[in-house]
Design a protein around this motif. Structure first.
Motif, PDB file in Angstrom:
ATOM      1  N   ALA A   1       0.820  -1.213   0.000  1.00 45.57           N
ATOM      2  CA  ALA A   1       0.000   0.000   0.000  1.00 45.57           C
ATOM      3  C   ALA A   1       0.853   1.263   0.000  1.00 45.57           C
ATOM      4  CB  ALA A   1      -0.937  -0.003   1.203  1.00 45.57           C
ATOM      5  N   ALA A   2       1.852   1.314   0.858  1.00 42.55           N
ATOM      6  CA  ALA A   2       2.699   2.513   0.933  1.00 42.55           C
ATOM      7  C   ALA A   2       3.469   2.725  -0.367  1.00 42.55           C
ATOM      8  CB  ALA A   2       3.666   2.392   2.108  1.00 42.55           C
ATOM      9  N   ASP A   3       3.988   1.644  -0.941  1.00 39.26           N
ATOM     10  CA  ASP A   3       4.732   1.759  -2.196  1.00 39.26           C
ATOM     11  C   ASP A   3       3.821   2.217  -3.335  1.00 39.26           C
ATOM     12  OD1 ASP A   3       7.066   0.953  -0.984  1.00 39.26           O
ATOM     13  OD2 ASP A   3       6.786  -1.164  -1.486  1.00 39.26           O
ATOM     14  N   MET A   4       2.576   1.763  -3.325  1.00 37.79           N
ATOM     15  CA  MET A   4       1.648   2.168  -4.380  1.00 37.79           C
ATOM     16  C   MET A   4       1.375   3.662  -4.323  1.00 37.79           C
ATOM     17  SD  MET A   4      -1.095  -1.006  -4.506  1.00 37.79           S
ATOM     18  CE  MET A   4      -2.131  -0.203  -5.742  1.00 37.79           C
ATOM     19  N   LYS A   5       1.242   4.222  -3.116  1.00 36.06           N
ATOM     20  CA  LYS A   5       0.985   5.657  -2.986  1.00 36.06           C
ATOM     21  C   LYS A   5       2.181   6.488  -3.431  1.00 36.06           C
ATOM     22  CE  LYS A   5      -2.382   5.210   0.753  1.00 36.06           C
ATOM     23  NZ  LYS A   5      -2.683   5.508   2.172  1.00 36.06           N
ATOM     24  N   ASP A   6       3.373   5.904  -3.332  1.00 33.78           N
ATOM     25  CA  ASP A   6       4.586   6.616  -3.745  1.00 33.78           C
ATOM     26  C   ASP A   6       4.923   6.381  -5.214  1.00 33.78           C
ATOM     27  OD1 ASP A   6       4.999   7.681  -1.241  1.00 33.78           O
ATOM     28  OD2 ASP A   6       6.243   6.022  -0.547  1.00 33.78           O
ATOM     29  N   SER A   7       4.181   5.513  -5.884  1.00 32.09           N
ATOM     30  CA  SER A   7       4.470   5.197  -7.286  1.00 32.09           C
ATOM     31  C   SER A   7       4.246   6.412  -8.175  1.00 32.09           C
ATOM     32  CB  SER A   7       3.573   4.048  -7.760  1.00 32.09           C
ATOM     33  OG  SER A   7       3.668   3.882  -9.161  1.00 32.09           O
ATOM     34  N   PRO A   8       5.068   6.582  -9.206  1.00 27.73           N
ATOM     35  CA  PRO A   8       4.868   7.712 -10.120  1.00 27.73           C
ATOM     36  C   PRO A   8       3.578   7.629 -10.921  1.00 27.73           C
ATOM     37  CG  PRO A   8       6.580   6.238 -10.934  1.00 27.73           C
ATOM     38  CD  PRO A   8       6.272   5.797  -9.544  1.00 27.73           C
ATOM     39  N   VAL A   9       2.927   6.466 -10.942  1.00 28.99           N
ATOM     40  CA  VAL A   9       1.674   6.339 -11.698  1.00 28.99           C
ATOM     41  C   VAL A   9       0.453   6.290 -10.775  1.00 28.99           C
ATOM     42  CG1 VAL A   9       2.832   5.116 -13.570  1.00 28.99           C
ATOM     43  CG2 VAL A   9       1.761   3.799 -11.752  1.00 28.99           C
ATOM     44  N   PHE A  10       0.639   6.627  -9.483  1.00 29.09           N
ATOM     45  CA  PHE A  10      -0.489   6.553  -8.558  1.00 29.09           C
ATOM     46  C   PHE A  10      -1.629   7.475  -9.000  1.00 29.09           C
ATOM     47  CE2 PHE A  10      -2.778   7.848  -4.673  1.00 29.09           C
ATOM     48  CZ  PHE A  10      -3.242   6.609  -4.283  1.00 29.09           C
ATOM     49  N   GLY A  11      -1.282   8.677  -9.488  1.00 30.28           N
ATOM     50  CA  GLY A  11      -2.309   9.595  -9.965  1.00 30.28           C
ATOM     51  C   GLY A  11      -3.081   9.024 -11.149  1.00 30.28           C
ATOM     52  N   LEU A  12      -2.369   8.324 -12.045  1.00 33.05           N
ATOM     53  CA  LEU A  12      -3.024   7.697 -13.194  1.00 33.05           C
ATOM     54  C   LEU A  12      -3.942   6.566 -12.750  1.00 33.05           C
ATOM     55  CD1 LEU A  12      -0.003   7.496 -15.679  1.00 33.05           C
ATOM     56  CD2 LEU A  12      -1.715   9.285 -15.455  1.00 33.05           C
ATOM     57  N   LEU A  13      -3.488   5.791 -11.759  1.00 34.24           N
ATOM     58  CA  LEU A  13      -4.309   4.701 -11.232  1.00 34.24           C
ATOM     59  C   LEU A  13      -5.564   5.276 -10.585  1.00 34.24           C
ATOM     60  CD1 LEU A  13      -4.629   1.667 -10.577  1.00 34.24           C
ATOM     61  CD2 LEU A  13      -3.379   2.101  -8.448  1.00 34.24           C
ATOM     62  N   ASN A  14      -5.398   6.350  -9.833  1.00 36.95           N
ATOM     63  CA  ASN A  14      -6.535   7.011  -9.197  1.00 36.95           C
ATOM     64  C   ASN A  14      -7.558   7.442 -10.241  1.00 36.95           C
ATOM     65  OD1 ASN A  14      -8.236   8.400  -7.496  1.00 36.95           O
ATOM     66  ND2 ASN A  14      -6.859  10.119  -7.157  1.00 36.95           N
ATOM     67  N   GLY A  15      -7.067   8.052 -11.338  1.00 40.72           N
ATOM     68  CA  GLY A  15      -7.972   8.495 -12.390  1.00 40.72           C
ATOM     69  C   GLY A  15      -8.694   7.351 -13.075  1.00 40.72           C
ATOM     70  N   ALA A  16      -7.971   6.254 -13.324  1.00 35.64           N
ATOM     71  CA  ALA A  16      -8.577   5.093 -13.986  1.00 35.64           C
ATOM     72  C   ALA A  16      -9.656   4.461 -13.115  1.00 35.64           C
ATOM     73  CB  ALA A  16      -7.494   4.068 -14.327  1.00 35.64           C
ATOM     74  N   VAL A  17      -9.357   4.310 -11.822  1.00 31.80           N
ATOM     75  CA  VAL A  17     -10.329   3.719 -10.899  1.00 31.80           C
ATOM     76  C   VAL A  17     -11.548   4.624 -10.768  1.00 31.80           C
ATOM     77  CG1 VAL A  17     -10.730   3.018  -8.505  1.00 31.80           C
ATOM     78  CG2 VAL A  17      -8.589   2.405  -9.629  1.00 31.80           C
ATOM     79  N   SER A  18     -11.317   5.936 -10.643  1.00 34.93           N
ATOM     80  CA  SER A  18     -12.429   6.891 -10.519  1.00 34.93           C
ATOM     81  C   SER A  18     -13.335   6.834 -11.738  1.00 34.93           C
ATOM     82  CB  SER A  18     -11.884   8.309 -10.337  1.00 34.93           C
ATOM     83  OG  SER A  18     -11.123   8.416  -9.159  1.00 34.93           O
ATOM     84  N   ARG A  19     -12.735   6.721 -12.917  1.00 32.04           N
ATOM     85  CA  ARG A  19     -13.528   6.677 -14.151  1.00 32.04           C
ATOM     86  C   ARG A  19     -14.426   5.445 -14.182  1.00 32.04           C
ATOM     87  NH1 ARG A  19      -9.665   7.214 -17.189  1.00 32.04           N
ATOM     88  NH2 ARG A  19      -9.208   5.054 -17.731  1.00 32.04           N
ATOM     89  N   VAL A  20     -13.872   4.286 -13.797  1.00 28.10           N
ATOM     90  CA  VAL A  20     -14.671   3.055 -13.784  1.00 28.10           C
ATOM     91  C   VAL A  20     -15.788   3.156 -12.738  1.00 28.10           C
ATOM     92  CG1 VAL A  20     -14.616   0.563 -13.398  1.00 28.10           C
ATOM     93  CG2 VAL A  20     -12.733   1.674 -14.615  1.00 28.10           C
ATOM     94  N   CYS A  21     -15.464   3.738 -11.587  1.00 28.97           N
ATOM     95  CA  CYS A  21     -16.477   3.904 -10.534  1.00 28.97           C
ATOM     96  C   CYS A  21     -17.640   4.746 -11.034  1.00 28.97           C
ATOM     97  CB  CYS A  21     -15.848   4.550  -9.300  1.00 28.97           C
ATOM     98  SG  CYS A  21     -14.751   3.487  -8.349  1.00 28.97           S
ATOM     99  N   ARG A  22     -17.326   5.844 -11.732  1.00 25.07           N
ATOM    100  CA  ARG A  22     -18.387   6.714 -12.251  1.00 25.07           C
ATOM    101  C   ARG A  22     -19.208   6.017 -13.318  1.00 25.07           C
ATOM    102  NH1 ARG A  22     -14.326  10.550 -12.522  1.00 25.07           N
ATOM    103  NH2 ARG A  22     -14.151  10.204 -14.762  1.00 25.07           N
ATOM    104  N   GLU A  23     -18.523   5.364 -14.251  1.00 24.00           N
ATOM    105  CA  GLU A  23     -19.219   4.775 -15.392  1.00 24.00           C
ATOM    106  C   GLU A  23     -20.061   3.572 -15.003  1.00 24.00           C
ATOM    107  OE1 GLU A  23     -16.095   3.962 -18.114  1.00 24.00           O
ATOM    108  OE2 GLU A  23     -15.898   6.053 -18.802  1.00 24.00           O
ATOM    109  N   GLN A  24     -19.583   2.778 -14.030  1.00 23.60           N
ATOM    110  CA  GLN A  24     -20.282   1.542 -13.671  1.00 23.60           C
ATOM    111  C   GLN A  24     -21.037   1.631 -12.350  1.00 23.60           C
ATOM    112  OE1 GLN A  24     -17.802  -1.961 -14.057  1.00 23.60           O
ATOM    113  NE2 GLN A  24     -16.716  -1.126 -15.831  1.00 23.60           N
ATOM    114  N   GLY A  25     -20.873   2.743 -11.635  1.00 19.59           N
ATOM    115  CA  GLY A  25     -21.578   2.907 -10.366  1.00 19.59           C
ATOM    116  C   GLY A  25     -21.135   1.932  -9.300  1.00 19.59           C
TER     117      GLY A  25
END
Length: 260
Positions: free
Chosen positions: A197-221
């Protein structure tokens, strides 16, 4: 930009990022007769856009370029009512972040007033269920934006810490100590990938992962945890125990699923 050499979305050795499009969505208005061309409803669109404003006089030069708003550039939320999505009107409204959040609160208050028990009566059970389902996406996004803003605040006021002083808390540790909603991205990662978990938050792509997950959450509820649960069990196990960059690995899996 996808790294062709290593076939991943973000490649640390090659330092290549994919192109991230600004947020954009639209909703078609209500009409009692959708088949009647004379009563065709307008759409409302919401987009993250870049605008201009008075030049910021902060007395800081190079460091300021790391921020979203710098010099005369402003990141804004644009709201437009148009005949069809993508067909702009002549007078869209652009809001600052704070004003956009206040508008969101006003929309929720107006929605609550549509079934106020002293004014117009209650909801049917099916209507209440539909509304509660939609509110889960609001709760998720509210948690995400609060955590995002809090993280920037902690770093900005100097709680990022110094690597040479073990007594100083890091920004990641400070953010991690703040209670989070179990259905948020941070809550889902802590529950499903505790070892990394800690390493994932420090990853350079964490912001991209956040955006991808948020998009799926919105689209699929669905919640962030349900998004991760949609990934194959073997892949989740690999991310937890064997992946060098779990956030990048999971982002790639989500991107592949969206492309199917």
């Amino acid at each position: 930009m996808r790294c062709i050499a290593h076939n991943i979305d973000y490649c640390i050795p090659c330092n290549s990022w994919p192109t991230i499009k600004p947020f954009s969505t639209s909703f078609e208005g209500y009409t009692a007769n959708p088949e009647d061309p004379q009563q065709w409803p307008n759409s409302v669109s919401v987009e993250a856009v870049e605008g201009t404003g008075p030049t910021l006089e902060t007395g800081v030069s190079d460091v300021e370029t790391d921020y979203a708003d710098v010099a005369d550039v402003r990141q804004l939320v644009e709201i437009d009512t148009n005949y069809k999505p993508g067909r702009k009107s002549e007078h869209p409204v652009r809001l600052t972040r704070a004003a956009a959040v206040k508008l969101a609160a006003a929309l929720l208050e107006a929605t609550d007033d549509t079934f106020h028990y002293t004014r117009c009566g209650p909801l049917r059970p099916s209507e209440a269920k539909e509304l509660l389902y939609a509110l889960s996406a609001v709760e998720y996004q509210l948690t995400e934006i609060r955590e995002h803003a809090l993280g920037d605040l902690l770093v900005g006021v100097g709680l990022a810490g110094d690597s040479d002083e073990a007594t100083e808390p890091s920004a990641t540790d400070s953010i991690a100590s703040v209670p989070v909603h179990p259905d948020s991205l941070a809550g889902a990662i802590a529950a499903m990938f505790p070892a990394v978990a800690a390493d994932m938050k420090d990853s350079p792509v964490f912001g991209l992962l956040n955006g991808a997950v948020s998009r799926v959450c919105r689209e699929q509820g669905i919640t962030a945890r349900q998004v991760f649960e949609s990934i194959d069990v073997a892949d989740r196990e690999f991310a937890q125990c064997h992946s060098v960059d779990a956030a990048s690995f999971l982002l790639r899996r989500l991107t592949e699923q969206e492309g199917r």
